[in-house]
Design a protein around this motif. Structure first.
Motif, PDB file in Angstrom:
ATOM      1  N   THR A  30     -28.422 -16.249   6.642  1.00 52.15           N
ATOM      2  CA  THR A  30     -27.460 -15.449   6.172  1.00 52.15           C
ATOM      3  C   THR A  30     -26.467 -14.841   7.272  1.00 52.15           C
ATOM      4  O   THR A  30     -25.287 -14.975   7.303  1.00 52.15           O
ATOM      5  CB  THR A  30     -27.594 -14.570   5.092  1.00 52.15           C
ATOM      6  OG1 THR A  30     -28.166 -15.457   3.915  1.00 52.15           O
ATOM      7  CG2 THR A  30     -26.430 -13.700   4.489  1.00 52.15           C
ATOM      8  N   ILE A  31     -27.220 -14.025   8.209  1.00 47.68           N
ATOM      9  CA  ILE A  31     -26.695 -13.219   9.193  1.00 47.68           C
ATOM     10  C   ILE A  31     -25.766 -14.305  10.065  1.00 47.68           C
ATOM     11  O   ILE A  31     -24.767 -13.909  10.477  1.00 47.68           O
ATOM     12  CB  ILE A  31     -27.738 -12.375   9.836  1.00 47.68           C
ATOM     13  CG1 ILE A  31     -28.379 -11.340   9.071  1.00 47.68           C
ATOM     14  CG2 ILE A  31     -27.198 -11.819  11.046  1.00 47.68           C
ATOM     15  CD1 ILE A  31     -27.590 -10.245   8.578  1.00 47.68           C
ATOM     16  N   LEU A  32     -26.625 -15.399  10.625  1.00 48.88           N
ATOM     17  CA  LEU A  32     -26.019 -16.042  11.621  1.00 48.88           C
ATOM     18  C   LEU A  32     -24.678 -16.912  10.964  1.00 48.88           C
ATOM     19  O   LEU A  32     -23.595 -16.861  11.435  1.00 48.88           O
ATOM     20  CB  LEU A  32     -26.788 -17.372  11.844  1.00 48.88           C
ATOM     21  CG  LEU A  32     -27.941 -16.926  13.031  1.00 48.88           C
ATOM     22  CD1 LEU A  32     -28.942 -18.039  12.973  1.00 48.88           C
ATOM     23  CD2 LEU A  32     -27.403 -16.716  14.214  1.00 48.88           C
ATOM     24  N   THR A  33     -24.725 -17.195   9.461  1.00 50.25           N
ATOM     25  CA  THR A  33     -23.605 -17.830   8.982  1.00 50.25           C
ATOM     26  C   THR A  33     -22.272 -16.867   8.956  1.00 50.25           C
ATOM     27  O   THR A  33     -21.183 -17.193   8.999  1.00 50.25           O
ATOM     28  CB  THR A  33     -24.017 -18.365   7.817  1.00 50.25           C
ATOM     29  OG1 THR A  33     -25.015 -19.131   7.693  1.00 50.25           O
ATOM     30  CG2 THR A  33     -23.002 -18.868   7.024  1.00 50.25           C
ATOM     31  N   VAL A  34     -22.713 -15.715   8.571  1.00 48.15           N
ATOM     32  CA  VAL A  34     -21.719 -14.671   8.165  1.00 48.15           C
ATOM     33  C   VAL A  34     -21.248 -14.068   9.589  1.00 48.15           C
ATOM     34  O   VAL A  34     -19.870 -13.600   9.570  1.00 48.15           O
ATOM     35  CB  VAL A  34     -22.231 -13.572   7.349  1.00 48.15           C
ATOM     36  CG1 VAL A  34     -21.292 -12.320   7.019  1.00 48.15           C
ATOM     37  CG2 VAL A  34     -22.474 -14.295   5.816  1.00 48.15           C
ATOM     38  N   GLU A  35     -22.029 -14.010  10.423  1.00 42.21           N
ATOM     39  CA  GLU A  35     -21.399 -13.730  11.904  1.00 42.21           C
ATOM     40  C   GLU A  35     -20.557 -14.956  12.231  1.00 42.21           C
ATOM     41  O   GLU A  35     -19.492 -14.245  12.884  1.00 42.21           O
ATOM     42  CB  GLU A  35     -22.697 -13.528  13.021  1.00 42.21           C
ATOM     43  CG  GLU A  35     -23.376 -12.113  12.869  1.00 42.21           C
ATOM     44  CD  GLU A  35     -24.332 -12.052  13.811  1.00 42.21           C
ATOM     45  OE1 GLU A  35     -24.895 -10.924  13.948  1.00 42.21           O
ATOM     46  OE2 GLU A  35     -25.061 -13.112  14.233  1.00 42.21           O
ATOM     47  N   THR A  55     -24.037 -10.357  -2.371  1.00 43.91           N
ATOM     48  CA  THR A  55     -23.168 -11.702  -2.330  1.00 43.91           C
ATOM     49  C   THR A  55     -23.512 -12.283  -1.116  1.00 43.91           C
ATOM     50  O   THR A  55     -23.167 -13.662  -0.922  1.00 43.91           O
ATOM     51  CB  THR A  55     -21.956 -11.707  -2.555  1.00 43.91           C
ATOM     52  OG1 THR A  55     -21.099 -11.186  -1.659  1.00 43.91           O
ATOM     53  CG2 THR A  55     -21.442 -10.834  -4.186  1.00 43.91           C
ATOM     54  N   LEU A  56     -23.901 -11.982  -0.109  1.00 42.39           N
ATOM     55  CA  LEU A  56     -23.990 -12.434   1.343  1.00 42.39           C
ATOM     56  C   LEU A  56     -24.881 -13.797   1.335  1.00 42.39           C
ATOM     57  O   LEU A  56     -24.330 -14.762   1.818  1.00 42.39           O
ATOM     58  CB  LEU A  56     -24.382 -11.381   2.535  1.00 42.39           C
ATOM     59  CG  LEU A  56     -23.358 -10.268   2.612  1.00 42.39           C
ATOM     60  CD1 LEU A  56     -23.985  -9.282   3.800  1.00 42.39           C
ATOM     61  CD2 LEU A  56     -21.838 -10.621   3.063  1.00 42.39           C
ATOM     62  N   PRO A  57     -26.033 -13.743   0.835  1.00 41.07           N
ATOM     63  CA  PRO A  57     -26.436 -14.920   0.626  1.00 41.07           C
ATOM     64  C   PRO A  57     -25.820 -16.199   0.067  1.00 41.07           C
ATOM     65  O   PRO A  57     -25.836 -17.275   0.580  1.00 41.07           O
ATOM     66  CB  PRO A  57     -28.225 -14.714   0.258  1.00 41.07           C
ATOM     67  CG  PRO A  57     -28.185 -13.132   0.391  1.00 41.07           C
ATOM     68  CD  PRO A  57     -26.780 -12.520   0.447  1.00 41.07           C
ATOM     69  N   GLY A  58     -25.119 -15.672  -0.904  1.00 41.56           N
ATOM     70  CA  GLY A  58     -24.632 -16.802  -1.929  1.00 41.56           C
ATOM     71  C   GLY A  58     -23.370 -17.323  -0.988  1.00 41.56           C
ATOM     72  O   GLY A  58     -23.032 -18.529  -1.138  1.00 41.56           O
ATOM     73  N   LEU A  59     -22.725 -16.436  -0.438  1.00 45.59           N
ATOM     74  CA  LEU A  59     -21.541 -16.842   0.418  1.00 45.59           C
ATOM     75  C   LEU A  59     -21.992 -17.591   1.523  1.00 45.59           C
ATOM     76  O   LEU A  59     -21.217 -18.619   2.039  1.00 45.59           O
ATOM     77  CB  LEU A  59     -20.860 -15.547   0.856  1.00 45.59           C
ATOM     78  CG  LEU A  59     -19.847 -14.482  -0.233  1.00 45.59           C
ATOM     79  CD1 LEU A  59     -19.671 -13.447   0.394  1.00 45.59           C
ATOM     80  CD2 LEU A  59     -18.517 -15.564  -0.635  1.00 45.59           C
ATOM     81  N   ALA A  60     -23.072 -17.101   2.253  1.00 43.36           N
ATOM     82  CA  ALA A  60     -23.568 -17.955   3.325  1.00 43.36           C
ATOM     83  C   ALA A  60     -23.809 -19.429   2.765  1.00 43.36           C
ATOM     84  O   ALA A  60     -23.454 -20.526   3.520  1.00 43.36           O
ATOM     85  CB  ALA A  60     -24.554 -17.358   4.177  1.00 43.36           C
ATOM     86  N   ASP A  61     -24.556 -19.587   1.704  1.00 45.34           N
ATOM     87  CA  ASP A  61     -25.076 -21.033   1.189  1.00 45.34           C
ATOM     88  C   ASP A  61     -23.508 -21.553   0.831  1.00 45.34           C
ATOM     89  O   ASP A  61     -23.797 -22.778   1.344  1.00 45.34           O
ATOM     90  CB  ASP A  61     -25.784 -20.812  -0.300  1.00 45.34           C
ATOM     91  CG  ASP A  61     -27.215 -20.308   0.086  1.00 45.34           C
ATOM     92  OD1 ASP A  61     -27.720 -20.339   1.344  1.00 45.34           O
ATOM     93  OD2 ASP A  61     -27.683 -19.907  -0.945  1.00 45.34           O
TER      94      ASP A  61
END
Length: 185
Positions: free
Chosen positions: A12-17, A64-70
């Protein structure tokens, strides 16, 4: 890749970054950095603390960050992002591919536009207002966004004063119900 100092999982961190870096690009933190594409010199949204701001419970997006990253990785995979076992699909895209995908997701007619625009706004807020930090402390620590936009330093006591009226007009009198702390009653 820098060590993960956040509560959220590393995918999640990598994707949102990578999303934040697409909105406001900056230079890589080190040569191995995959989330930050290095598409612009100087610090971008990631260096300004986008993840710190997004993880604040009061912002409303932390859960919501994990869902947004997915979802973002799902869209990247649909584009045929090259399979790379080391990073999530959105992070595997180059900067131009990330930009085209984010443009598509934030287009006026995209059904998911509201959530991607909200995520983009938070990335901008981390840079241009340091909304997750005390402003005086952020300036003292050298917050890259506030310094880039030329945010003025406070007086030595940490208070901003404006001895000259802005726009050449006298400011309005303080409302009689305003508290000593400056809050409206």
């Amino acid at each position: 890749m820098p060590p993960n100092r956040h509560d959220t999982d590393s995918t999640t961190i990598l994707t949102v970054e990578a999303f934040a870096d697409t909105i406001l690009p900056g230079e890589k933190r080190d040569p191995s950095d995959r989330a930050v594409a290095g598409a612009a010199p100087g610090p971008g949204a990631v260096a300004a603390g986008a993840i710190d701001l997004l993880e604040l419970p009061g912002g409303g997006l932390a859960g919501t960050l994990p869902g947004l990253a997915d979802a973002l990785n799902g869209h990247a995979a649909e584009l045929g992002a090259a399979a790379d076992p080391d990073v999530p699909p959105f992070v595997a895209l180059d900067f131009e591919q990330r930009t085209r995908l984010v443009q598509r997701l934030t287009a006026p007619d995209h059904p998911e536009k509201a959530m991607w625009v909200a995520l983009a706004l938070f990335c901008n807020m981390a840079f241009d207002s340091a909304a997750h930090l005390n402003t005086a402390a952020a300036l003292e620590a050298g917050h890259p966004g506030l310094l880039t936009i030329g945010y003025r330093q406070p007086e030595p006591d940490g208070v901003w004063r404006f001895p000259s009226y802005s726009y050449g007009r006298r400011l309005a009198d303080v409302h009689p119900a305003t508290t000593s702390g400056g809050s409206p009653a």
